[in-house]
Design a protein around this motif. Structure first.
Motif, PDB file in Angstrom:
ATOM      1  N   PRO A   1      38.769  36.276  28.870  1.00 35.37           N
ATOM      2  CA  PRO A   1      37.394  36.582  28.463  1.00 35.37           C
ATOM      3  C   PRO A   1      36.789  37.800  29.156  1.00 35.37           C
ATOM      4  CG  PRO A   1      37.476  34.597  29.821  1.00 35.37           C
ATOM      5  CD  PRO A   1      38.891  34.939  29.480  1.00 35.37           C
ATOM      6  N   ARG A   2      37.167  38.015  30.404  1.00 36.61           N
ATOM      7  CA  ARG A   2      36.644  39.171  31.128  1.00 36.61           C
ATOM      8  C   ARG A   2      37.657  39.587  32.176  1.00 36.61           C
ATOM      9  NH1 ARG A   2      31.593  39.548  35.406  1.00 36.61           N
ATOM     10  NH2 ARG A   2      31.276  41.807  35.270  1.00 36.61           N
ATOM     11  N   LYS A   3      37.825  40.904  32.353  1.00 35.71           N
ATOM     12  CA  LYS A   3      38.773  41.377  33.358  1.00 35.71           C
ATOM     13  C   LYS A   3      38.294  42.708  33.917  1.00 35.71           C
ATOM     14  CE  LYS A   3      42.954  42.859  32.424  1.00 35.71           C
ATOM     15  NZ  LYS A   3      44.389  42.944  32.044  1.00 35.71           N
ATOM     16  N   LEU A   4      37.594  42.633  35.038  1.00 37.09           N
ATOM     17  CA  LEU A   4      37.072  43.817  35.719  1.00 37.09           C
ATOM     18  C   LEU A   4      37.627  43.836  37.131  1.00 37.09           C
ATOM     19  CD1 LEU A   4      35.128  46.259  35.889  1.00 37.09           C
ATOM     20  CD2 LEU A   4      33.359  44.643  36.646  1.00 37.09           C
ATOM     21  N   ALA A   5      38.299  44.909  37.487  1.00 38.66           N
ATOM     22  CA  ALA A   5      38.917  45.015  38.806  1.00 38.66           C
ATOM     23  C   ALA A   5      37.942  45.580  39.830  1.00 38.66           C
ATOM     24  CB  ALA A   5      40.161  45.894  38.739  1.00 38.66           C
ATOM     25  N   ASP A   6      37.959  44.997  41.017  1.00 37.76           N
ATOM     26  CA  ASP A   6      37.224  45.552  42.146  1.00 37.76           C
ATOM     27  C   ASP A   6      38.144  46.558  42.841  1.00 37.76           C
ATOM     28  OD1 ASP A   6      36.123  46.108  44.639  1.00 37.76           O
ATOM     29  OD2 ASP A   6      35.266  44.099  44.869  1.00 37.76           O
ATOM     30  N   SER A   7      37.851  47.829  42.676  1.00 42.49           N
ATOM     31  CA  SER A   7      38.693  48.892  43.231  1.00 42.49           C
ATOM     32  C   SER A   7      38.121  49.476  44.519  1.00 42.49           C
ATOM     33  CB  SER A   7      38.888  50.008  42.191  1.00 42.49           C
ATOM     34  OG  SER A   7      39.455  49.506  41.005  1.00 42.49           O
ATOM     35  N   SER A   8      37.310  48.684  45.211  1.00 44.02           N
ATOM     36  CA  SER A   8      36.634  49.201  46.401  1.00 44.02           C
ATOM     37  C   SER A   8      37.597  49.565  47.534  1.00 44.02           C
ATOM     38  CB  SER A   8      35.595  48.196  46.899  1.00 44.02           C
ATOM     39  OG  SER A   8      36.181  46.945  47.188  1.00 44.02           O
ATOM     40  N   ARG A   9      38.745  48.873  47.600  1.00 47.51           N
ATOM     41  CA  ARG A   9      39.719  49.235  48.641  1.00 47.51           C
ATOM     42  C   ARG A   9      40.146  50.689  48.502  1.00 47.51           C
ATOM     43  NH1 ARG A   9      44.396  44.558  49.466  1.00 47.51           N
ATOM     44  NH2 ARG A   9      43.085  42.985  50.489  1.00 47.51           N
ATOM     45  N   LEU A  10      40.580  51.051  47.313  1.00 47.36           N
ATOM     46  CA  LEU A  10      41.080  52.403  47.096  1.00 47.36           C
ATOM     47  C   LEU A  10      39.956  53.431  47.110  1.00 47.36           C
ATOM     48  CD1 LEU A  10      43.643  54.000  46.620  1.00 47.36           C
ATOM     49  CD2 LEU A  10      43.392  53.600  44.170  1.00 47.36           C
ATOM     50  N   ARG A  11      38.819  53.065  46.536  1.00 44.96           N
ATOM     51  CA  ARG A  11      37.675  53.978  46.575  1.00 44.96           C
ATOM     52  C   ARG A  11      37.229  54.238  48.012  1.00 44.96           C
ATOM     53  NH1 ARG A  11      34.193  54.784  42.021  1.00 44.96           N
ATOM     54  NH2 ARG A  11      35.084  53.984  40.087  1.00 44.96           N
TER      55      ARG A  11
ATOM     56  N   PRO B   1      46.527  51.641  54.184  1.00 40.11           N
ATOM     57  CA  PRO B   1      46.672  50.468  55.054  1.00 40.11           C
ATOM     58  C   PRO B   1      46.736  49.144  54.308  1.00 40.11           C
ATOM     59  CG  PRO B   1      44.384  51.147  55.041  1.00 40.11           C
ATOM     60  CD  PRO B   1      45.139  52.151  54.182  1.00 40.11           C
ATOM     61  N   TYR B   2      47.087  49.158  53.033  1.00 47.03           N
ATOM     62  CA  TYR B   2      47.203  47.941  52.224  1.00 47.03           C
ATOM     63  C   TYR B   2      48.523  47.969  51.486  1.00 47.03           C
ATOM     64  CZ  TYR B   2      42.104  48.344  52.776  1.00 47.03           C
ATOM     65  OH  TYR B   2      40.839  48.500  53.277  1.00 47.03           O
ATOM     66  N   ASP B   3      49.069  46.785  51.193  1.00 47.31           N
ATOM     67  CA  ASP B   3      50.302  46.751  50.410  1.00 47.31           C
ATOM     68  C   ASP B   3      50.023  46.622  48.921  1.00 47.31           C
ATOM     69  OD1 ASP B   3      49.538  44.117  50.163  1.00 47.31           O
ATOM     70  OD2 ASP B   3      51.443  43.272  50.828  1.00 47.31           O
ATOM     71  N   MET B   4      48.775  46.363  48.541  1.00 45.66           N
ATOM     72  CA  MET B   4      48.389  46.366  47.137  1.00 45.66           C
ATOM     73  C   MET B   4      46.930  46.769  46.999  1.00 45.66           C
ATOM     74  SD  MET B   4      47.972  42.279  46.199  1.00 45.66           S
ATOM     75  CE  MET B   4      47.211  42.582  44.605  1.00 45.66           C
ATOM     76  N   VAL B   5      46.644  47.535  45.965  1.00 43.36           N
ATOM     77  CA  VAL B   5      45.266  47.964  45.707  1.00 43.36           C
ATOM     78  C   VAL B   5      45.018  47.939  44.212  1.00 43.36           C
ATOM     79  CG1 VAL B   5      44.961  49.397  47.772  1.00 43.36           C
ATOM     80  CG2 VAL B   5      45.966  50.402  45.710  1.00 43.36           C
ATOM     81  N   ASN B   6      43.819  47.535  43.824  1.00 40.27           N
ATOM     82  CA  ASN B   6      43.400  47.622  42.428  1.00 40.27           C
ATOM     83  C   ASN B   6      43.051  49.065  42.083  1.00 40.27           C
ATOM     84  OD1 ASN B   6      43.633  44.850  41.993  1.00 40.27           O
ATOM     85  ND2 ASN B   6      41.490  44.448  42.517  1.00 40.27           N
ATOM     86  N   VAL B   7      43.323  49.437  40.842  1.00 37.90           N
ATOM     87  CA  VAL B   7      42.990  50.783  40.379  1.00 37.90           C
ATOM     88  C   VAL B   7      42.256  50.646  39.041  1.00 37.90           C
ATOM     89  CG1 VAL B   7      43.828  53.095  39.890  1.00 37.90           C
ATOM     90  CG2 VAL B   7      45.130  51.604  41.416  1.00 37.90           C
ATOM     91  N   GLY B   8      40.960  50.899  39.059  1.00 36.75           N
ATOM     92  CA  GLY B   8      40.168  50.763  37.845  1.00 36.75           C
ATOM     93  C   GLY B   8      39.015  51.743  37.811  1.00 36.75           C
ATOM     94  N   SER B   9      38.331  51.786  36.672  1.00 39.18           N
ATOM     95  CA  SER B   9      37.217  52.716  36.493  1.00 39.18           C
ATOM     96  C   SER B   9      35.915  52.157  37.040  1.00 39.18           C
ATOM     97  CB  SER B   9      37.040  53.029  35.003  1.00 39.18           C
ATOM     98  OG  SER B   9      36.681  51.843  34.290  1.00 39.18           O
ATOM     99  N   GLY B  10      35.819  50.829  37.123  1.00 36.07           N
ATOM    100  CA  GLY B  10      34.587  50.198  37.572  1.00 36.07           C
ATOM    101  C   GLY B  10      33.584  49.961  36.458  1.00 36.07           C
ATOM    102  N   ALA B  11      33.905  50.379  35.218  1.00 39.79           N
ATOM    103  CA  ALA B  11      33.008  50.195  34.079  1.00 39.79           C
ATOM    104  C   ALA B  11      33.683  49.279  33.061  1.00 39.79           C
ATOM    105  CB  ALA B  11      32.683  51.535  33.432  1.00 39.79           C
ATOM    106  N   GLU B  12      32.900  48.462  32.370  1.00 42.12           N
ATOM    107  CA  GLU B  12      33.456  47.562  31.364  1.00 42.12           C
ATOM    108  C   GLU B  12      32.597  47.588  30.107  1.00 42.12           C
ATOM    109  OE1 GLU B  12      33.473  43.478  32.668  1.00 42.12           O
ATOM    110  OE2 GLU B  12      31.458  43.619  33.500  1.00 42.12           O
ATOM    111  N   LEU B  13      33.224  47.203  29.008  1.00 41.16           N
ATOM    112  CA  LEU B  13      32.518  47.072  27.739  1.00 41.16           C
ATOM    113  C   LEU B  13      33.242  46.037  26.891  1.00 41.16           C
ATOM    114  CD1 LEU B  13      33.218  50.128  25.384  1.00 41.16           C
ATOM    115  CD2 LEU B  13      34.695  49.438  27.258  1.00 41.16           C
ATOM    116  N   SER B  14      32.550  45.506  25.898  1.00 40.20           N
ATOM    117  CA  SER B  14      33.156  44.494  25.035  1.00 40.20           C
ATOM    118  C   SER B  14      34.142  45.150  24.074  1.00 40.20           C
ATOM    119  CB  SER B  14      32.079  43.752  24.244  1.00 40.20           C
ATOM    120  OG  SER B  14      31.513  44.608  23.267  1.00 40.20           O
ATOM    121  N   ILE B  15      35.059  44.338  23.542  1.00 41.24           N
ATOM    122  CA  ILE B  15      35.999  44.846  22.541  1.00 41.24           C
ATOM    123  C   ILE B  15      35.237  45.334  21.313  1.00 41.24           C
ATOM    124  CG2 ILE B  15      37.867  44.199  20.978  1.00 41.24           C
ATOM    125  CD1 ILE B  15      38.737  44.531  23.890  1.00 41.24           C
ATOM    126  N   ALA B  16      34.152  44.657  20.963  1.00 42.22           N
ATOM    127  CA  ALA B  16      33.337  45.101  19.825  1.00 42.22           C
ATOM    128  C   ALA B  16      32.754  46.486  20.076  1.00 42.22           C
ATOM    129  CB  ALA B  16      32.218  44.094  19.558  1.00 42.22           C
TER     130      ALA B  16
END
Length: 318
Positions: A277-287, A235-250
């Protein structure tokens, strides 16, 4: 919500040799889809409007997954913005227009979370689109992908073309591009670590400060999301798709060092750009609709390194 989808109906997967497209083909084939239509870039130049139109008229696909794009890492995006905006605008415009013209039932269009503002609120929700300036190093690519999303929306409104745009986080996995100039961060770090290990180097230099935070998703999880959206009435025309976990490049570099087996020190070149500096997607729509990722990062990195070694050995044996 589940659609009754005939698994013998023709599905065109554009970009089937790329990281995402090849994973989508695997996912669809494993689910029993028997009529996948594919073309290499030599067989069909998606930048050629007439060629794409003739292909769609001849093959008449019922569903389309557009995973074809000109992609690259921070170096390529920064150095070749004209190529990135031209090729991506041409590819998606030709595919979307041909979907409309030939009456395609559903289009799955692959976007990217790089379309969001550089300083978007975290985690990034779909409504944060166009609320601030983009990251300058990949602005041309991002503008092209935003245009594709807007074209899908416009065609849905005017022509009734059903589509879902998947805004994928940073992807990795078997089939990735390990060219140091054109690759994304995981394959670039993995190849550098591998070569540093072979050379018994004492250090390995990494662009930037190592502080930016990133989210990563195995390409097979992304392919599962594409299959989910194809099979279901989203029911959406766009959805984020991500793991929900993040970590630094280091931390990512340290994890890759461990997976590869490099024993040296990591050195960060702070004269090089960090990017967002930070990029974390909220994938709650698809989840919320029932999809979820399944592959842990360390497991996925180990699998990817095994693929890299096998592909490297295959090339050397030729």
């Amino acid at each position: 919500m589940q659609m009754v989808l005939d698994r013998s109906e023709p599905i065109f997967v554009a970009g089937h040799r790329g990281l995402v497209g090849s994973a989508i083909c695997r996912a669809l084939e494993s689910a029993g889809y028997t009529n996948l239509i594919t073309r290499t870039s030599k067989e069909l130049d998606l930048r050629d409007q007439a060629a794409v139109r003739d292909f769609f008229r001849a093959e008449k696909p019922r569903h389309v997954v557009c995973a074809a794009a000109k992609v690259g890492g921070i170096v390529a995006n920064n150095d070749y913005p004209g190529t990135f905006i031209h090729d991506n605008l041409a590819i998606q415009t030709n595919v979307i227009e041909s979907c409309r013209e030939t009456g395609v039932e559903k289009l799955i269009y692959l976007g990217s979370t790089c379309i969001y503002p550089k300083h978007a609120p975290q985690p990034i929700r779909e409504e944060h689109l166009l609320t601030g300036p983009l990251e300058p190093t990949n602005e041309a690519y991002a503008v092209a992908k935003i245009a594709g999303l807007m074209m899908c929306r416009a065609y849905a409104k005017q022509y009734g073309l059903k589509s879902v745009t998947l805004m994928a986080t940073n992807l990795y996995g078997p089939g990735d591009n390990f060219d140091l100039e054109k690759s994304h961060v995981i394959p670039a770090l993995m190849r550098k670590a591998h070569e540093a290990k072979l050379a018994a180097a004492e250090t390995m230099t990494i662009w930037g400060s190592g502080t930016p935070l990133r989210e990563f998703l195995h390409v097979d999880d992304m392919a599962g999301a594409a299959r989910f959206c194809l099979q279901n009435d989203v029911p959406y025309d766009m959805v984020n798709v991500g793991s929900g976990a993040e970590l630094s490049i280091a931390d990512l570099a340290s994890l890759i060092r461990d997976v590869v087996g490099f024993q040296g020190e990591l050195v960060f070149d702070k004269t090089k750009p960090d990017g967002t500096p930070r990029k974390l997607a909220d994938s709650s729509r698809l989840r919320g609709l029932g999809w979820k990722p399944e592959i842990a990062l360390r497991d996925g990195l180990a699998e990817t390194y095994e693929w890299f070694l096998a592909a490297r050995d295959a090339r050397l044996s030729v």
